[in-house]
Design a protein around this motif. Structure first.
Motif, mmCIF file in Angstrom:
data_model
loop_
_atom_site.group_PDB
_atom_site.id
_atom_site.type_symbol
_atom_site.label_atom_id
_atom_site.label_comp_id
_atom_site.label_asym_id
_atom_site.label_seq_id
_atom_site.Cartn_x
_atom_site.Cartn_y
_atom_site.Cartn_z
ATOM 1 N N THR A 133 0.823 -1.227 0.000
ATOM 2 C CA THR A 133 0.000 0.000 0.000
ATOM 3 C C THR A 133 0.852 1.270 0.000
ATOM 4 O OG1 THR A 133 -0.169 -0.131 2.428
ATOM 5 C CG2 THR A 133 -1.935 -1.146 1.124
ATOM 6 N N ASP A 134 2.152 1.125 -0.207
ATOM 7 C CA ASP A 134 3.068 2.276 -0.339
ATOM 8 C C ASP A 134 3.096 3.179 0.891
ATOM 9 O OD1 ASP A 134 3.908 1.620 -2.942
ATOM 10 O OD2 ASP A 134 2.101 2.532 -3.788
ATOM 11 N N VAL A 135 3.037 2.580 2.053
ATOM 12 C CA VAL A 135 3.179 3.350 3.289
ATOM 13 C C VAL A 135 4.667 3.581 3.539
ATOM 14 C CG1 VAL A 135 2.855 3.337 5.793
ATOM 15 C CG2 VAL A 135 1.056 2.456 4.295
ATOM 16 N N PRO A 136 5.093 4.818 3.734
ATOM 17 C CA PRO A 136 6.521 5.090 3.915
ATOM 18 C C PRO A 136 7.044 4.540 5.245
ATOM 19 C CG PRO A 136 5.231 7.074 4.316
ATOM 20 C CD PRO A 136 4.278 6.057 3.763
ATOM 21 N N PHE A 137 8.265 4.058 5.218
ATOM 22 C CA PHE A 137 8.920 3.574 6.429
ATOM 23 C C PHE A 137 9.711 4.741 7.027
ATOM 24 C CE2 PHE A 137 7.864 -0.205 4.226
ATOM 25 C CZ PHE A 137 7.796 -1.239 5.149
ATOM 26 N N LYS A 138 9.216 5.251 8.145
ATOM 27 C CA LYS A 138 9.842 6.423 8.772
ATOM 28 C C LYS A 138 10.404 6.066 10.142
ATOM 29 C CE LYS A 138 7.138 9.933 6.337
ATOM 30 N NZ LYS A 138 6.330 11.168 6.466
ATOM 31 N N LEU A 139 11.125 7.006 10.731
ATOM 32 C CA LEU A 139 11.767 6.768 12.025
ATOM 33 C C LEU A 139 10.760 6.527 13.147
ATOM 34 C CD1 LEU A 139 14.708 9.353 11.947
ATOM 35 C CD2 LEU A 139 14.848 6.868 11.681
ATOM 36 N N THR A 140 9.518 6.933 12.926
ATOM 37 C CA THR A 140 8.496 6.701 13.950
ATOM 38 C C THR A 140 8.314 5.210 14.239
ATOM 39 O OG1 THR A 140 6.831 6.826 12.189
ATOM 40 C CG2 THR A 140 7.195 8.808 13.502
ATOM 41 N N LEU A 141 8.683 4.361 13.283
ATOM 42 C CA LEU A 141 8.551 2.915 13.474
ATOM 43 C C LEU A 141 9.442 2.402 14.606
ATOM 44 C CD1 LEU A 141 8.401 1.601 9.782
ATOM 45 C CD2 LEU A 141 6.531 1.769 11.422
ATOM 46 N N LEU A 142 10.442 3.187 14.968
ATOM 47 C CA LEU A 142 11.320 2.780 16.075
ATOM 48 C C LEU A 142 10.568 2.733 17.399
ATOM 49 C CD1 LEU A 142 14.553 4.816 15.198
ATOM 50 C CD2 LEU A 142 14.136 2.371 14.833
ATOM 51 N N ALA A 143 9.411 3.398 17.447
ATOM 52 C CA ALA A 143 8.596 3.398 18.670
ATOM 53 C C ALA A 143 7.640 2.209 18.715
ATOM 54 C CB ALA A 143 7.798 4.700 18.767
ATOM 55 N N LEU A 144 7.678 1.353 17.701
ATOM 56 C CA LEU A 144 6.748 0.229 17.621
ATOM 57 C C LEU A 144 6.823 -0.736 18.812
ATOM 58 C CD1 LEU A 144 4.563 -0.574 15.679
ATOM 59 C CD2 LEU A 144 6.193 -2.044 14.482
ATOM 60 N N PRO A 145 7.999 -0.957 19.407
ATOM 61 C CA PRO A 145 8.036 -1.856 20.573
ATOM 62 C C PRO A 145 7.153 -1.410 21.736
ATOM 63 C CG PRO A 145 10.250 -1.555 19.706
ATOM 64 C CD PRO A 145 9.357 -0.582 18.970
ATOM 65 N N LEU A 146 6.841 -0.113 21.824
ATOM 66 C CA LEU A 146 6.044 0.369 22.951
ATOM 67 C C LEU A 146 4.634 -0.227 22.992
ATOM 68 C CD1 LEU A 146 7.116 4.121 23.238
ATOM 69 C CD2 LEU A 146 7.547 2.283 24.862
ATOM 70 N N PRO A 147 3.834 -0.104 21.909
ATOM 71 C CA PRO A 147 2.496 -0.711 21.981
ATOM 72 C C PRO A 147 2.547 -2.226 22.111
ATOM 73 C CG PRO A 147 2.962 0.052 19.747
ATOM 74 C CD PRO A 147 4.027 0.617 20.641
ATOM 75 N N LEU A 148 3.593 -2.847 21.566
ATOM 76 C CA LEU A 148 3.741 -4.300 21.712
ATOM 77 C C LEU A 148 3.993 -4.658 23.168
ATOM 78 C CD1 LEU A 148 5.947 -5.147 18.588
ATOM 79 C CD2 LEU A 148 3.469 -5.327 18.816
ATOM 80 N N LEU A 149 4.839 -3.862 23.834
ATOM 81 C CA LEU A 149 5.124 -4.097 25.240
ATOM 82 C C LEU A 149 3.882 -3.875 26.096
ATOM 83 C CD1 LEU A 149 7.121 -4.627 27.569
ATOM 84 C CD2 LEU A 149 7.644 -2.169 27.556
ATOM 85 N N PHE A 150 3.151 -2.804 25.821
ATOM 86 C CA PHE A 150 1.935 -2.532 26.592
ATOM 87 C C PHE A 150 0.942 -3.692 26.465
ATOM 88 C CE2 PHE A 150 2.743 2.204 25.494
ATOM 89 C CZ PHE A 150 3.646 2.304 26.543
ATOM 90 N N THR A 151 0.759 -4.175 25.247
ATOM 91 C CA THR A 151 -0.188 -5.271 25.016
ATOM 92 C C THR A 151 0.290 -6.553 25.676
ATOM 93 O OG1 THR A 151 -0.654 -4.259 22.845
ATOM 94 C CG2 THR A 151 -1.547 -6.455 23.254
ATOM 95 N N LEU A 152 1.597 -6.799 25.634
ATOM 96 C CA LEU A 152 2.162 -7.992 26.267
ATOM 97 C C LEU A 152 1.934 -7.969 27.769
ATOM 98 C CD1 LEU A 152 3.890 -10.567 26.365
ATOM 99 C CD2 LEU A 152 5.928 -9.093 26.402
ATOM 100 N N LEU A 153 2.270 -6.867 28.417
ATOM 101 C CA LEU A 153 2.113 -6.756 29.868
ATOM 102 C C LEU A 153 0.648 -6.887 30.272
ATOM 103 C CD1 LEU A 153 4.597 -3.837 30.675
ATOM 104 C CD2 LEU A 153 4.949 -6.283 31.034
#
Length: 260
Positions: A133-153
């Motif tokens: 879908t041509d979504v750009p890969f930006k530096l904001t993706l570096l924050a992706l572990p945060l929602p994963l961690l919240f959901t895991l906990l």
């Protein structure tokens, strides 16, 4: 279950935890030809089917609906699967508990972590949709572990709570599937928030998964970083789940062997 004892037990039994996670993954994909590829294919196939239904039949006007949908699917799917398998973890491992001492919280924890490993593979599906879908890969993706961690906990906390309650009340096994079904419809996984009537939109404010999914979407779909207040709030939700789950588990675990 004091924090110090918890961390000491985790460190002492880390190899057992690793073996339990490995065992759960092997059992899940035993006699499966595609094996771990199902972690990639399942969300993609479900996304394709639901996109056809909701984009063309119900005509939800959401920009990049496939990515919007698969993010919601992935987060809620992980929570649903991990807590469901954690629910039976004490009962399933009762024979081992009766033979040798093992910290009992290890079992729901291992079930949630094994589901988390599976979800990590599912993230590849999200990357594929981003590319298509041509979504750009930006530096904001570096924050992706945060929602994963919240959901895991959050999932660990809920998993510990219901695994303990299920030992005493087996009806939870049947009720929880109904709860998850209702929860999925009360979470904007496949529909936009705008269609929720204003007079009942307050329900979303009490749905932790809504915040975790929205956090993930802001990073991946909208290329923005959630503000500090949102981050702190999500962290507080996940920690609250862990604390409540640990308190209930610690209170009920004393008589597990009498009811399994």
């Amino acid at each position: 279950m004091k924090n110090e004892c918890l961390w000491k037990s985790l460190y002492k039994y880390r190899f057992l935890l690793k073996e339990l996670i490995s065992r759960d993954l092997k059992i899940k994909y035993r006699r499966s030809f595609l094996g771990y590829l199902w972690s990639l294919m399942n969300p993609l196939l479900m996304m394709w089917v639901l996109t056809l239904v909701f984009s063309y039949i119900f005509r939800f006007d959401i920009p990049n609906y496939p990515l919007y949908l698969i993010i919601g699917q992935t987060i809620f799917g992980f929570f649903s699967e991990s807590t469901t398998v954690a629910m039976m973890s004490i009962i399933d491992n009762a024979p081992l508990l009766k033979k040798v001492y093992v910290p009992q919280f290890i079992f729901p924890l291992s079930r949630v972590l094994s589901s988390f490993v599976t979800m990590i593979f599912s993230l590849i599906a999200i990357l594929i949709v981003m590319l298509i879908t041509d979504v750009p890969f930006k530096l904001t993706l570096l924050a992706l572990p945060l929602p994963l961690l919240f959901t895991l906990l959050f999932s660990v906390g809920v998993g510990m709570l219901i695994s303990a309650v299920t030992v005493y009340l087996r009806d939870v096994m049947h009720l929880y599937s109904i709860v998850l079904t209702a929860w999925s419809f009360l979470t904007p996984i496949f529909y936009p928030i705008s269609i929720v009537p204003a007079n009942i939109r307050w329900v979303l404010q009490y749905n932790p998964l809504y915040y975790f999914i929205d956090y993930f979407r802001q990073i991946v779909l909208y290329n923005t970083l959630p503000n500090v207040q949102t981050t702190v709030f999500c962290f507080e939700l996940s920690i609250a789940a862990i604390v409540i789950g640990a308190i209930v588990f610690n209170k009920l675990q004393k008589n597990f062997l009498l009811y399994t």
